[in-house]
Design a protein around this motif. Structure first.
Motif, short mmCIF file in Angstrom:
data_model
loop_
_atom_site.label_atom_id
_atom_site.label_comp_id
_atom_site.label_asym_id
_atom_site.label_seq_id
_atom_site.Cartn_x
_atom_site.Cartn_y
_atom_site.Cartn_z
N THR B 194 0.85 -1.08 -0.10
CA THR B 194 -0.27 -0.06 -0.09
C THR B 194 0.84 1.31 0.03
O THR B 194 0.64 2.24 -0.96
CB THR B 194 -0.98 -0.12 1.10
OG1 THR B 194 -1.70 -1.17 1.32
CG2 THR B 194 -1.95 1.35 1.09
N ILE B 198 0.87 4.06 -2.79
CA ILE B 198 0.22 5.31 -2.79
C ILE B 198 1.31 6.54 -2.56
O ILE B 198 1.23 7.49 -3.32
CB ILE B 198 -0.78 5.20 -1.41
CG1 ILE B 198 -2.10 4.51 -1.37
CG2 ILE B 198 -1.06 6.70 -1.21
CD1 ILE B 198 -2.83 4.42 -0.72
N TYR B 201 2.00 7.94 -6.10
CA TYR B 201 1.08 8.50 -6.68
C TYR B 201 1.35 10.03 -6.71
O TYR B 201 1.80 10.28 -5.85
CB TYR B 201 -0.21 8.14 -6.50
CG TYR B 201 -0.91 6.53 -6.64
CD1 TYR B 201 -0.30 5.71 -7.59
CD2 TYR B 201 -2.08 6.33 -5.76
CE1 TYR B 201 -0.76 4.41 -7.76
CE2 TYR B 201 -2.40 5.07 -6.25
CZ TYR B 201 -1.92 4.23 -6.94
OH TYR B 201 -2.07 2.92 -7.30
N PHE B 208 0.85 12.23 -3.44
CA PHE B 208 -0.07 11.63 -2.63
C PHE B 208 0.97 10.92 -1.42
O PHE B 208 2.06 10.64 -1.67
CB PHE B 208 -0.53 10.41 -3.09
CG PHE B 208 -2.01 10.73 -3.96
CD1 PHE B 208 -3.18 10.84 -3.42
CD2 PHE B 208 -1.72 11.02 -5.33
CE1 PHE B 208 -4.19 11.18 -4.12
CE2 PHE B 208 -2.78 11.49 -5.90
CZ PHE B 208 -4.00 11.59 -5.49
N THR B 210 0.92 8.35 2.36
CA THR B 210 0.04 7.48 3.30
C THR B 210 0.84 7.03 4.55
O THR B 210 2.12 6.86 4.23
CB THR B 210 -0.73 6.23 2.45
OG1 THR B 210 -1.45 5.76 3.40
CG2 THR B 210 0.34 5.17 2.22
N SER B 307 -4.51 8.38 4.11
CA SER B 307 -3.96 8.95 3.02
C SER B 307 -4.27 10.40 2.71
O SER B 307 -5.35 10.94 3.13
CB SER B 307 -4.08 8.18 1.74
OG SER B 307 -3.75 6.86 2.07
#
Lengths: 370, 396
Positions: B194, B198, B201, B208, B210, B307
């Motif tokens: 994950t 993320i 991105y 982004f 997270t 996020s």
């Protein structure tokens, strides 16, 4: 003509209300805040029509005018987007969509019913015999290790069948004399009972189980089954299955490419039904091969029906199961072999030919006597 | 917080979908990349947030060559799989080695080809990260997980221990350690994957980020497993009761006699035994769907909550397990009973559910934030070109 929408400068997320004015071949874009663009209509690029999603018209400096007034845009940019308009015309016409649906169903059905078997046969026969030996590979060794035991039949009996196979059956099919046939005898048990069966590997290895030899009452019956197995080898059925499954898997992946796992299960069931249909066609083909060559060798095709009946009975006895009531029902679709009754019927037709001394049997003429 | 919305409809999509399929058939598959673009674009362009929508920019031409290569590889793979066991093992290994690269390329391409309100997304994760996250770590976790029982199986006989209380305790401790390790490793993997995706991105030049934790993922996993154990027990009890009442239990005992014969097996399977097996099968599907839905929605909520974009824009997921499972199950039924022709409606329903349960915090200067995202994306360039694009399920 006026088209209302919004405007983004190049690469900007900020949007301003804007209106596009068109007169003949020229356009004028007026953006809230005072900015204006103008020029020839031809210098604008427009994105494809898709349902009713927002269209993006790109101006010469890369800025974008977006609008959902799809019909007006279509009228304006008729020449820019011919192919796309054609596709959208089909998509938006209910009658054409219905025709497309019917055509898709027809194509899909024909593809699986005739296209795949036809192409597989062509490809299978275009490949060298070596391919068959390659597929068979270690199969016999594998079967020997995990399923078969050594045959307990008389050596004389085995030798007799082998000799007969070499001298009488193999010469029947001179067209395919490149196939290196080998006959093997094995005991195949499950628990107490022996399994009556005959198998052919694509390499030309044919295996007869002890129980099968014991069940046969005369040489004609053994010949009938051997010819059936030779039919599988000559027609390259294993190779065809490999190619068919490649086709089916690829086609299924293409059609349902981005589905979720659940839909795949339904698809899996569908391809199972399709492939069992193919293998039943193979059995019928092998039967016909056997019948045709039995006529040449002056063996009554009745022998095939006799041995088939006896094998079926024997299997039913072993399992002491209820009789097969469901002939032609749902089980028929799941069964990899055509139902015994159908095969026996076909054997009878050929037997008639045999009795009147025909060597080539056109089943349709015999059929019409009914 | 403002939820996204989906503006397409099942019937409108059906018309696009069926023409796509027909053209793909008529062109012997060559139209597929263009069909794919129309599909993707339909879903992107109909996804809307406050009057701004997404857009998918790839062209059929861009996808075409990659598609031809993928098809060729796939056909060769299917054939080899049928012909040679060793060959298919080698091909599978090669595929596994190539997989991180394929995933990496696909994420990069698809993010670059998607925009929101005229600004494109992007992905800056490095290739090495893909190899670590999608190959190395899974292998390490796998080895760690299977290493423990294998080590036990080797060590115990070597020590020549007799079965006694001490050994029992050792085994019990080992089993508990194994289970704890398994939970930790799966959660750790999920966290790493994950974070890699993320944190890579981009939206224009916006980043982004997270900060999810292994511990939370482990808790979600623990609850899911607990639920599935309970559900399986309940299912087995129900089946046992039904089998006992209807006398099918006897039939099962007789079944082993007919193992050698496929025809007798078919007879049995077509009868009441088949019905029971079908029922169990159906029960398992529903139960596992519910569990999958629970796991997926809980993880999604956790990831969305933690996020953000440039530390300014936050997200939330309101997707719940039951409606999600309901849509999955009913979609499955729709697809089966329409022989596949209901796929467009199924996809639209799913898209709508997911979008309507995805929220973006638009309160604090969302418009201003978006307005700042000017002319920045051009530096990323359009250098991606043709793509080897494979659908990989790492969507959030």
């Amino acid at each position: 003509m006026i088209i209302h929408g919004k405007w983004h400068s190049l690469g900007s997320a900020a949007q301003s209300v804007a209106a596009l004015y068109i007169e003949d071949d020229d356009y004028r874009l007026e953006i809230d805040g005072g900015q204006t663009y103008s020029g020839e209509l031809q210098s604008l690029q427009v994105s494809d029509r898709l349902g009713n999603v927002e269209r993006k018209i790109t101006l010469e400096d890369g800025s974008i005018f977006a609008s959902q007034d799809n019909d007006a845009i279509d009228r304006l940019f008729k020449d820019h987007t011919k192919l796309n308009n054609f596709i959208h015309a089909i998509e938006s016409h209910i009658g054409l969509v219905a025709i497309a649906t019917l055509l898709t169903i027809t194509f899909a059905f024909s593809f699986f019913k005739w296209g795949v078997p036809w192409a597989s046969t062509k490809i299978a026969h275009a490949l060298p015999q070596k391919t068959n030996e390659l597929i068979a590979g270690e199969t016999l060794k594998f079967l020997d290790k995990y399923m078969f035991e050594e045959s307990k039949l008389d050596v004389e009996k085995i030798e007799y069948i082998r000799e007969h196979f070499r001298s009488t059956l193999i010469p029947l099919d001179e067209k395919n004399n490149s196939i290196n046939y080998k006959l093997h005898f094995r005991e195949w048990n499950d628990g107490e009972a022996g399994i009556p069966n005959a198998l052919a590997l694509p390499s030309g290895d044919i295996i007869l189980t002890d129980e099968f030899v014991k069940l046969s009452e005369n040489q004609d019956e053994i010949d009938a089954v051997l010819l059936h197995e030779m039919g599988h080898v000559v027609r390259r059925h294993t190779l065809e299955m490999v190619i068919e499954s490649a086709f089916v898997t690829t086609a299924v992946m293409l059609i349902t490419g981005d589905n979720n796992g659940l839909a795949d299960m339904g698809v899996g069931l569908g391809s199972l039904l399709v492939s069992t249909n193919y293998s039943r066609n193979h059995e019928t083909e092998a039967d016909l091969y056997a019948f045709e060559h039995m006529l040449v060798a002056k063996i009554d095709p009745q022998a095939f029906s006799d041995i088939m009946n006896r094998i079926t009975e024997s299997i039913e006895e072993i399992n002491d199961e209820k009789s097969e009531e469901d002939e032609g029902g749902i089980l028929d679709y799941l069964s990899t072999h055509p139902s015994t009754a159908k095969r026996v019927e076909q054997a009878k037709r050929y037997s008639k030919c045999f009795q009147i001394g025909m060597i080539i049997c056109d089943t349709s003429t015999v059929n019409s006597e009914h | 917080m403002k939820a996204l919305s989906f503006e397409g409809s099942g019937f409108e999509y059906f018309k696009i979908w069926i023409v796509n399929i027909l053209l793909t058939i008529v062109t012997l598959g060559l139209y597929y990349p263009w069909a794919k673009v129309r599909n993707r674009r339909y879903f992107a362009a109909n996804s809307n947030l406050e009057g701004r929508n997404f857009e998918y920019h790839a062209t059929g031409k861009q996808l075409f060559i990659g598609y031809l290569i993928a098809m060729a590889i796939f056909i060769v793979f299917v054939i080899i799989q049928n012909v040679s066991p060793i060959g298919s093992l080698i091909v599978a290994l090669l595929f596994i080695l190539a997989l991180p690269w394929i995933i990496w390329r696909s994420i990069k391409f698809n993010m670059r080809m998607t925009s929101f309100s005229n600004v494109r997304f992007g992905f800056d994760g490095i290739l090495g990260g893909a190899y670590i996250n999608y190959l190395l770590l899974p292998i390490v976790c796998f080895l760690a997980l299977y290493g423990l029982p294998i080590a036990l199986a080797i060590v115990i006989p070597m020590l020549g221990l007799q079965m006694n209380a001490l050994l029992g305790i050792i085994i019990l401790v080992a089993v508990i350690a194994f289970i704890v390790l398994a939970f930790f490793l799966f959660a750790f993997l999920k966290k790493r994957n994950t974070s890699y995706a993320i944190n890579g991105y981009r939206y224009g030049q916006g980043e982004f980020s997270t900060n999810v934790e292994t511990k939370k993922f482990a808790m979600i996993l623990l609850k899911s497993v607990g639920l599935s154990i309970l559900a399986m027990i309940a299912l087995l009890v129900i089946v046992a009761v039904i089998a006992g009442f209807t006398g099918i239990a006897n039939e099962i005992l007789q079944l082993k006699d007919s193992l050698q014969d496929p025809e007798a097996m078919q007879m049995a399977l077509a009868g009441s035994l088949g019905m029971l097996i079908g029922l169990v099968y159906l029960g398992f599907i529903i139960v596992s769907l519910l569990i999958v839905a629970y796991l997926y929605t809980r993880q999604r909520t956790y990831i969305y909550d933690n996020s953000n974009l440039d530390n300014k824009i936050t997200f939330a997921s309101t997707l719940k397990a039951r409606p999600f499972a309901w849509v999955m199950i009913t979609n499955f039924i729709i697809i089966i009973f329409t022989l596949g022709f209901g796929v467009p409606w199924a996809k639209v329903r799913m898209a709508r559910l997911i979008l309507e349960n995805s929220q973006v915090n638009t309160n604090h200067g969302f418009d201003e934030y978006l307005t700042q995202k000017q002319k920045q994306q051009s530096s990323l360039g359009e250098q991606i070109g043709d793509a080897f694009d494979v659908d990989v399920g790492i969507g959030f």
